[in-house]
Design an enzyme around this catalytic site. Structure first.
Site, PDB file in Angstrom:
ATOM      1  N   ALA A 256     -61.732  80.215  92.042  1.00 15.66           N
ATOM      2  CA  ALA A 256     -61.397  78.916  92.619  1.00 15.66           C
ATOM      3  C   ALA A 256     -61.437  78.984  94.133  1.00 15.66           C
ATOM      4  O   ALA A 256     -61.383  80.060  94.730  1.00 15.66           O
ATOM      5  CB  ALA A 256     -60.011  78.452  92.155  1.00 15.66           C
TER       6      ALA A 256
ATOM      7  N   HIS B 263     -63.732  78.147  82.445  1.00 23.68           N
ATOM      8  CA  HIS B 263     -64.195  76.791  82.762  1.00 23.68           C
ATOM      9  C   HIS B 263     -65.714  76.706  82.937  1.00 23.68           C
ATOM     10  O   HIS B 263     -66.277  75.621  82.937  1.00 23.68           O
ATOM     11  CB  HIS B 263     -63.470  76.239  83.996  1.00 23.68           C
ATOM     12  CG  HIS B 263     -63.859  76.871  85.299  1.00 23.68           C
ATOM     13  ND1 HIS B 263     -63.088  77.803  85.933  1.00 23.68           N
ATOM     14  CD2 HIS B 263     -64.938  76.688  86.097  1.00 23.68           C
ATOM     15  CE1 HIS B 263     -63.662  78.162  87.066  1.00 23.68           C
ATOM     16  NE2 HIS B 263     -64.795  77.510  87.179  1.00 23.68           N
TER      17      HIS B 263
ATOM     18  N   ASP C 216     -58.124  81.704  82.481  1.00 25.65           N
ATOM     19  CA  ASP C 216     -59.438  81.239  82.920  1.00 25.65           C
ATOM     20  C   ASP C 216     -60.472  82.355  82.859  1.00 25.65           C
ATOM     21  O   ASP C 216     -61.262  82.544  83.788  1.00 25.65           O
ATOM     22  CB  ASP C 216     -59.371  80.659  84.337  1.00 25.65           C
ATOM     23  CG  ASP C 216     -60.623  79.855  84.695  1.00 25.65           C
ATOM     24  OD1 ASP C 216     -61.322  79.412  83.766  1.00 25.65           O
ATOM     25  OD2 ASP C 216     -60.904  79.701  85.902  1.00 25.65           O
TER      26      ASP C 216
ATOM     27  N   SER D 105     -68.289  80.613  90.439  1.00 22.63           N
ATOM     28  CA  SER D 105     -67.302  80.852  89.380  1.00 22.63           C
ATOM     29  C   SER D 105     -67.783  81.928  88.426  1.00 22.63           C
ATOM     30  O   SER D 105     -68.888  81.855  87.903  1.00 22.63           O
ATOM     31  CB  SER D 105     -67.053  79.571  88.586  1.00 22.63           C
ATOM     32  OG  SER D 105     -66.211  78.709  89.274  1.00 22.63           O
TER      33      SER D 105
END
Length: 487
Positions: free
Chosen positions: A251, A128, A158, A234
């Site tokens: 996250a 992301h 992810d 992240s």
């Protein structure tokens, strides 16, 4: 990528304090006997042997690990119509395409972190962080900047792998640790670039393992930590006290957007499988289970004769799947994969996903109260039946959709968890009849005018015949939606 409402991807600091225990209370004194016993049991004291012992600092660990953590800046250009109303078929029938407006361009920027895992410039971050980016820039700890190329991007876990051209220079790296050796209570450090303030280190402990209810990726299996993690962290590193990578920070659980002491990291074992696929030059293909199941509740455990709620109750098997061929039956409870316990379908999928196609997994399962072990030959998801992808046009409700036959390989690609039979909608073009009717990617066509739809050929045959009225049944998730449309 779908995120659970309170779980935020990360595009404060907590300091561990030393606690001194005093044996003094108001009006109380230790008896001579108690004092003597305490003296005998006290551990021998030692003079600190190094500066690190005197200052109790993480500085030596950070000094080794921090240079391998980078900042990642991504940029993408988004085109927008001047008037959103011109995308509506109702307005366009009056004004035509000439009045749809001139596209305007808007630049979106994203900030994140990454970890150098190979000295030749291979970097791991979150998917992301770089998703749909037109330009990616990696900034090293010494502030040098490099353009980056995406080698692999996997939305399901992810994770993304980038490469920068170092012109032969060897960069500092972080070794991948063994996620299965990490225990709750272990000290860890989180390194990243929160809020774009620059590289930051926070400390904490491993709060929990095998968290599967996070909803950040398709393979939910996270390390939970209370080390402060914020937006911008992240893709950064969660490291253990031996300086190895425990996971990639991904996250946080937050109502405000800031850290509340509940952060999640993708385990290093999953990172290793993605990096290995990139280095081998092939596409990452995960083993196909060909089965689905449900967690074992207390009520199920009682009925199945289990001592406690544990494992995954198999309730569906594909006749061509590896579990069926290995002898697994509906009603079996899978409790472990290669000795690693599984307590829900997510942890079962994770354990299988870590293994190579062509290898063998040993499943521990309970059948009619007796425990047994079965070897399972792992295989990739097959393209059976052929997907037969097609874009539909004409005066019919599905005009503007791209559809395909569901098969195991396609189901893995799009994250479809239903039965491997039917016709699935892959895309819906804007400004088309299908969009106006509300069709969405992931919808499965069940019936059209009462005729069952099992293949793309069935759907084509039905919609090619003009109708005065269309009666449609479409499965979306666990619901079957019905719709009647004039022809």
């Amino acid at each position: 990528m779908k995120l659970a409402p309170l779980f935020r991807p990360m595009a404060g600091r907590r300091v561990l304090s030393r606690v001194a225990y005093a044996a003094v209370a108001a009006g109380l004194a230790l008896s001579p006997l108690a004092a003597s016993a305490q003296t005998q049991q006290a551990a021998p004291q030692q003079v600190p042997q190094s500066r690190e012992q005197i200052t109790l600092s993480y500085a030596p660990l950070v000094k080794r690990a921090a240079p391998a953590v980078v900042n990642i800046y991504s940029r993408r250009v988004v085109k927008q119509r001047a008037s959103p109303f011109m995308e509506d078929p109702f307005f366009r029938q009056f004004f035509g395409d000439a009045f749809r407006g001139v596209p305007r361009e808007r630049v979106e920027s994203s900030l994140g972190s990454g970890v150098i895992v190979r000295p030749d410039g291979l970097i791991v971050t979150n998917d992301h962080v770089i998703k749909d980016a037109d330009q990616i820039t990696v900034v090293l700890a010494d502030r040098r900047e490099f353009p980056a190329k995406v080698m692999s991007a996997d939305e399901k876990v992810d994770l993304a792998v980038l490469r920068i051209d170092t012109k032969g220079e060897k960069l500092p790296t972080l070794d991948l640790g063994d996620s299965d050796t990490i225990q709750v209570g272990d000290l860890v450090l989180a390194i990243g670039n929160p809020f774009g303030v620059g590289q930051t280190v926070t400390s904490g402990i491993v709060s929990a393992l095998a968290r599967t209810g996070v909803g950040v990726s398709d393979f939910n299996f996270f390390i939970q930590t209370d080390a402060a993690i914020n937006p911008g962290n992240s893709g950064g590193a969660l490291i253990t006290m031996d300086g190895k990578l425990a996971g990639i920070n991904s996250a946080i659980y937050s109502r405000s957007g800031g850290s509340v002491g509940i952060g999640f990291a993708i385990p290093a074992d999953m990172v290793r499988s993605v990096v290995t696929a990139v280095e081998s030059g092939g596409k990452l293909v995960r083993p196909w289970m060909g089965a689905s199941g449900q967690p074992v509740t207390q009520e199920l455990a009682t009925n199945l004769g289990l001592p406690r709620p544990q494992g995954v109750l198999i309730n569906q098997l594909n006749p061509k799947g590896p579990l069926e061929q290995a002898g697994v039956k509906v009603g079996d409870v899978v409790t472990a994969v290669n000795g690693h316990l599984v307590d829900d379908p997510e942890s079962l999928r994770y354990r299988i996903a870590l293994l190579p196609v062509g290898g063998t997994a040993t499943l521990t399962l309970v059948r009619k109260g007796a425990e047994t072990k079965l070897p399972v030959k792992l295989m990739g998801p097959p393209e059976d039946p052929p997907r037969d992808e097609a874009t539909l046009q004409g005066r019919q409700p599905f005009a503007g959709t791209t559809v395909a036959n569901i098969n195991p390989a396609l189901a893995e690609e799009v994250g479809y968890a239903g039965t491997s039979d039917g016709v699935i909608v892959l895309k819906v073009q804007p400004g088309t009849t299908a969009q106006a009717l509300g069709f969405q990617p992931g919808d499965v066509v069940v019936k059209v005018n009462g005729q069952p739809i099992t293949r793309v050929a069935d759907l084509k045959r039905v919609v090619d015949q003009p109708q005065r009225r269309w009666d449609l049944a479409v499965r979306r998730g666990d619901q079957v939606l019905t719709l009647s449309v004039g022809g």
